[in-house]
Design a protein around this motif. Structure first.
Motif, PDB file in Angstrom:
ATOM      1  N   ARG A  17      42.922  27.619  37.147  1.00  0.00           N
ATOM      2  CA  ARG A  17      43.888  28.899  37.768  1.00  0.00           C
ATOM      3  C   ARG A  17      44.281  28.506  39.251  1.00  0.00           C
ATOM      4  NH1 ARG A  17      43.216  34.050  34.915  1.00  0.00           N
ATOM      5  NH2 ARG A  17      43.670  34.960  36.578  1.00  0.00           N
ATOM      6  N   GLU A  18      43.498  27.974  39.735  1.00  0.00           N
ATOM      7  CA  GLU A  18      43.856  27.747  41.380  1.00  0.00           C
ATOM      8  C   GLU A  18      44.700  26.781  41.345  1.00  0.00           C
ATOM      9  OE1 GLU A  18      41.450  26.959  45.576  1.00  0.00           O
ATOM     10  OE2 GLU A  18      40.464  27.297  43.696  1.00  0.00           O
ATOM     11  N   SER A  37      51.828  38.754  40.044  1.00  0.00           N
ATOM     12  CA  SER A  37      50.464  39.440  40.242  1.00  0.00           C
ATOM     13  C   SER A  37      49.864  39.702  38.774  1.00  0.00           C
ATOM     14  CB  SER A  37      50.906  40.620  40.885  1.00  0.00           C
ATOM     15  OG  SER A  37      51.828  41.525  40.336  1.00  0.00           O
ATOM     16  N   ALA A  38      50.457  39.994  37.890  1.00  0.00           N
ATOM     17  CA  ALA A  38      49.958  40.571  36.613  1.00  0.00           C
ATOM     18  C   ALA A  38      48.990  39.509  35.812  1.00  0.00           C
ATOM     19  CB  ALA A  38      50.998  41.001  35.517  1.00  0.00           C
ATOM     20  N   GLU A  70      48.195  28.310  40.568  1.00  0.00           N
ATOM     21  CA  GLU A  70      48.622  29.077  41.615  1.00  0.00           C
ATOM     22  C   GLU A  70      49.176  28.538  42.760  1.00  0.00           C
ATOM     23  OE1 GLU A  70      45.621  32.166  42.238  1.00  0.00           O
ATOM     24  OE2 GLU A  70      45.650  32.625  40.150  1.00  0.00           O
ATOM     25  N   HIS A  98      46.170  30.756  32.662  1.00  0.00           N
ATOM     26  CA  HIS A  98      46.218  32.193  32.743  1.00  0.00           C
ATOM     27  C   HIS A  98      46.626  33.151  31.780  1.00  0.00           C
ATOM     28  CE1 HIS A  98      46.757  30.660  36.956  1.00  0.00           C
ATOM     29  NE2 HIS A  98      46.371  31.826  37.497  1.00  0.00           N
ATOM     30  N   TRP A 126      51.224  46.296  30.582  1.00  0.00           N
ATOM     31  CA  TRP A 126      51.533  45.470  31.682  1.00  0.00           C
ATOM     32  C   TRP A 126      53.017  44.720  31.456  1.00  0.00           C
ATOM     33  CZ3 TRP A 126      48.153  43.852  36.084  1.00  0.00           C
ATOM     34  CH2 TRP A 126      47.323  44.911  36.323  1.00  0.00           C
ATOM     35  N   ALA A 184      47.755  36.970  37.955  1.00  0.00           N
ATOM     36  CA  ALA A 184      46.694  36.512  39.011  1.00  0.00           C
ATOM     37  C   ALA A 184      45.635  37.549  38.947  1.00  0.00           C
ATOM     38  CB  ALA A 184      47.325  36.607  40.489  1.00  0.00           C
ATOM     39  N   ARG A 185      45.822  38.872  38.653  1.00  0.00           N
ATOM     40  CA  ARG A 185      44.760  39.917  38.709  1.00  0.00           C
ATOM     41  C   ARG A 185      43.881  40.237  37.397  1.00  0.00           C
ATOM     42  NH1 ARG A 185      48.870  43.464  41.258  1.00  0.00           N
ATOM     43  NH2 ARG A 185      48.870  44.803  39.406  1.00  0.00           N
ATOM     44  N   ARG A 186      44.598  39.737  36.299  1.00  0.00           N
ATOM     45  CA  ARG A 186      43.909  39.788  34.878  1.00  0.00           C
ATOM     46  C   ARG A 186      43.612  38.448  34.440  1.00  0.00           C
ATOM     47  NH1 ARG A 186      45.876  45.216  31.999  1.00  0.00           N
ATOM     48  NH2 ARG A 186      43.465  44.816  31.447  1.00  0.00           N
ATOM     49  N   THR A 232      55.592  42.292  34.113  1.00  0.00           N
ATOM     50  CA  THR A 232      55.812  41.456  35.360  1.00  0.00           C
ATOM     51  C   THR A 232      57.412  40.858  35.328  1.00  0.00           C
ATOM     52  OG1 THR A 232      55.046  39.830  37.001  1.00  0.00           O
ATOM     53  CG2 THR A 232      54.879  39.419  34.409  1.00  0.00           C
TER      54      THR A 232
END
Length: 315
Positions: free
Chosen positions: A79-80, A95-96, A83, A241, A213, A98-100, A215
């Motif tokens: 994931r990192e 953001s959707a 990003e 992700h 949700w 990154a946060r879930r 994005t």
């Protein structure tokens, strides 16, 4: 064997990855007659040539839905990296995503509630994933796109006949000819009431699936220009992700999509796989004609019982 028959056979195999074979073979296609026979022969030929699972196309670009969540959880360490790759190219990561965690997503211009979206919700839930809609609201309207044309003139299922057939009515939200002439961005199209068209569709989606949700990485799409520029970024969202639900070798646009698949999707898929060492995760999203209809606002809480449209997915 004719090329079109092979294409239809591949569509048949796409669906077998999502729907158990014992159920699907009861009624593999909405169409009847010669089409079905040729599709069966083509599918059988591909099975014999490449084995169960859809052959080269299915094994390379798609994964079985039953494996989706496990594969996604196993890639958390990437994931990192994804990003950081977005940041290195000057874009803010959605953001959707990154946060879930455990996301299943579709990519559409507008987040709405066609029965295709309902099918996506059912499959994502079945896979243990949270449904997310990735949109491109600042793209411009054109009438030659059937999906975009449906945004301003949706065909809505108002109910069902005593025999179970959907009763369709067309709602005209905006003048498609004016929208095309002015090359209006989708998020600038207004209804007669003054409400934005995308807001009308958002209300419908929220009524069908409360808390949905969405994005909208439109800034990235516009900065990258045509699809060849932004598709690697879109597919990178399916590396660690989320899982993308889509069929690039069949689906709604069918054979008309094959050039896009060959020139845009497949090179982007290979580029992303080379960058991260693993391929994007795609689950084939089934398609039949009725999935293009929209859920009526007054029936938004009843779509899970519409077996005549969602067919095998509700069995």
């Amino acid at each position: 064997m004719h090329e079109k028959d092979l294409f239809r056979g591949r569509c048949f195999l796409r669906r077998l990855l999502v729907i158990p074979q014992s159920r699907y073979l009861k009624k593999p296609f909405p169409q009847k007659g010669l089409f079905r026979c040729r599709a069966h022969r083509a599918a059988t030929s591909i099975f014999h040539s490449y084995g169960r699972g859809g052959g080269i196309v299915a094994q390379r670009f798609y994964i079985p839905m039953a494996h989706a969540r496990g594969m996604l959880e196993g890639r958390a360490v990437l994931r990192e990296s994804v990003e950081q790759w977005w940041a290195a190219q000057g874009f803010v990561f959605p953001s959707a995503f990154a946060r879930r965690a455990r996301i299943g997503f579709v990519s559409r211009h507008v987040a709405t509630a066609r029965y295709e979206d309902c099918a996506f919700i059912l499959l994502a839930e079945r896979a243990g994933l949270c449904p997310v809609w990735s949109t491109y609201l600042r793209d411009r309207f054109v009438t030659h796109s059937p999906v975009k044309a449906s945004y301003v003139a949706p065909k809505v299922v108002g109910g069902f006949s005593p025999r179970g057939f959907p009763e369709i009515r067309k709602i005209v939200l905006a003048d498609s000819q004016i929208c095309e002439k002015e090359r209006t961005p989708l998020d600038r199209i207004l209804l007669g009431s003054g409400e934005a068209m995308v807001a009308w569709h958002r209300r419908l989606l929220q009524a069908v699936y409360p808390g949905a949700w969405t994005t909208d990485p439109s800034d990235m799409y516009l900065a990258r220009g045509w699809a060849k520029g932004y598709y690697p970024l879109l597919l990178s969202l399916a590396v660690a992700h989320g899982v993308l639900f889509e069929d690039f070798h069949g689906g709604e646009t069918g054979e008309g999509l094959m050039r896009f698949t060959r020139e845009v999707f497949e090179p982007a898929f290979d580029a992303v796989a080379a960058t991260f060492g693993v391929a994007p995760m795609l689950v084939p999203l089934p398609w039949w004609r009725e999935l293009g209809y929209y859920v009526a606002h007054h029936r938004a809480d009843q779509w899970r019982t519409d077996r005549s449209i969602l067919k095998h997915l509700l069995q």
